[in-house]
Design an enzyme around this catalytic site. Structure first.
Site, PDB file in Angstrom:
ATOM      1  N   TYR A  11     -36.659  32.262   1.223  1.00 46.61           N
ATOM      2  CA  TYR A  11     -37.645  31.855   2.231  1.00 46.61           C
ATOM      3  C   TYR A  11     -38.194  30.447   2.044  1.00 46.61           C
ATOM      4  O   TYR A  11     -39.041  30.014   2.802  1.00 46.61           O
ATOM      5  CB  TYR A  11     -38.813  32.848   2.243  1.00 46.61           C
ATOM      6  CG  TYR A  11     -39.453  33.063   0.881  1.00 46.61           C
ATOM      7  CD1 TYR A  11     -40.406  32.189   0.395  1.00 46.61           C
ATOM      8  CD2 TYR A  11     -39.089  34.144   0.094  1.00 46.61           C
ATOM      9  CE1 TYR A  11     -40.990  32.373  -0.843  1.00 46.61           C
ATOM     10  CE2 TYR A  11     -39.659  34.353  -1.143  1.00 46.61           C
ATOM     11  CZ  TYR A  11     -40.610  33.463  -1.611  1.00 46.61           C
ATOM     12  OH  TYR A  11     -41.175  33.654  -2.843  1.00 46.61           O
ATOM     13  N   GLY A  12     -37.735  29.711   1.073  1.00 41.72           N
ATOM     14  CA  GLY A  12     -38.315  28.394   0.824  1.00 41.72           C
ATOM     15  C   GLY A  12     -37.261  27.338   0.597  1.00 41.72           C
ATOM     16  O   GLY A  12     -36.444  27.052   1.479  1.00 41.72           O
ATOM     17  N   THR A  13     -37.242  26.777  -0.599  1.00 42.47           N
ATOM     18  CA  THR A  13     -36.342  25.663  -0.892  1.00 42.47           C
ATOM     19  C   THR A  13     -34.883  26.085  -1.001  1.00 42.47           C
ATOM     20  O   THR A  13     -34.007  25.224  -1.155  1.00 42.47           O
ATOM     21  CB  THR A  13     -36.753  24.938  -2.185  1.00 42.47           C
ATOM     22  OG1 THR A  13     -36.623  25.837  -3.293  1.00 42.47           O
ATOM     23  CG2 THR A  13     -38.184  24.411  -2.078  1.00 42.47           C
ATOM     24  N   LEU A  14     -34.587  27.387  -0.889  1.00 39.09           N
ATOM     25  CA  LEU A  14     -33.197  27.865  -0.885  1.00 39.09           C
ATOM     26  C   LEU A  14     -32.642  28.014   0.530  1.00 39.09           C
ATOM     27  O   LEU A  14     -31.471  28.347   0.702  1.00 39.09           O
ATOM     28  CB  LEU A  14     -33.092  29.200  -1.629  1.00 39.09           C
ATOM     29  CG  LEU A  14     -33.255  29.089  -3.145  1.00 39.09           C
ATOM     30  CD1 LEU A  14     -33.517  30.472  -3.752  1.00 39.09           C
ATOM     31  CD2 LEU A  14     -32.036  28.442  -3.776  1.00 39.09           C
ATOM     32  N   GLU A  81     -36.403  30.653 -10.386  1.00 38.11           N
ATOM     33  CA  GLU A  81     -37.680  31.282 -10.030  1.00 38.11           C
ATOM     34  C   GLU A  81     -38.524  31.655 -11.254  1.00 38.11           C
ATOM     35  O   GLU A  81     -39.577  32.271 -11.121  1.00 38.11           O
ATOM     36  CB  GLU A  81     -37.428  32.526  -9.166  1.00 38.11           C
ATOM     37  CG  GLU A  81     -36.556  32.271  -7.947  1.00 38.11           C
ATOM     38  CD  GLU A  81     -37.141  31.325  -6.913  1.00 38.11           C
ATOM     39  OE1 GLU A  81     -38.216  30.736  -7.139  1.00 38.11           O
ATOM     40  OE2 GLU A  81     -36.526  31.169  -5.857  1.00 38.11           O
TER      41      GLU A  81
END
Length: 172
Positions: A11-14, A81
């Site tokens: 949901y973010g930088t991936l 993470e």
């Protein structure tokens, strides 16, 4: 059902177009599709977001590891993470299995070897119908989640990509 081999909800930088997508996912996935994670809120972090359980929805993508790449991808994402193991006191995120839902208009036909495949006619959505898919998701670990709930900044609409303006138009 075993949690071994689950796809990942990112949901973010991936996400595609974000800095960690090419670094960690390119060449290691066989399928990526838009999805949402119900029952979660998204908070701003120091250059990356945190999802926390709550009354909201987080927008992201379901990512299925390419054949033979699962163990490598799991290790890379756990390291990224800062997940050291379930409940470890130094975890930045906890890796937990949750139900993610493919975005409307995205056919739900499980990819090769994708766990969470639904059997048509068994009271579950059939091919072409979005339905929940059990996936790994990295949620903010305990102390981080408590801090975010008391003083964090929510990402509007739970969509990390909406927090910035669209790229400027290029002129010839």
């Amino acid at each position: 059902m075993s949690d071994t081999g689950l796809p990942f909800f990112v949901y973010g930088t991936l996400l595609p177009g974000e800095p960690n997508h090419d670094r960690f996912l390119r060449g290691r996935t066989c399928r990526e599709r838009p999805a949402v994670l119900p029952g979660a809120l998204l908070y701003e972090g120091p250059g990356y977001p945190y999802a926390v359980e709550g009354h909201g929805t987080v927008h992201g993508a379901l990512v299925t590891a390419a054949p033979g790449a699962y163990a490598e991808l799991l290790g890379l994402l756990d390291d990224l993470e800062e997940f050291l193991g379930p409940g470890h006191p130094r975890n930045l995120y906890e890796r937990v299995a949750r139900e993610a839902v493919p975005a409307p208009g995205v056919p739900h036909e499980p990819g090769p070897g994708e766990p969470g495949a639904k059997e048509p006619g068994a009271g579950q959505p059939g091919p072409g119908e979005p339905g929940p898919v059990r996936a790994w998701v990295y949620l903010a670990a305990g102390a981080v989640a408590r801090s975010l709930r008391t003083g964090g900044t929510l990402v509007p609409g739970g969509d990390w990509l909406s927090r910035r303006p669209p790229p400027a138009r290029r002129t010839p």
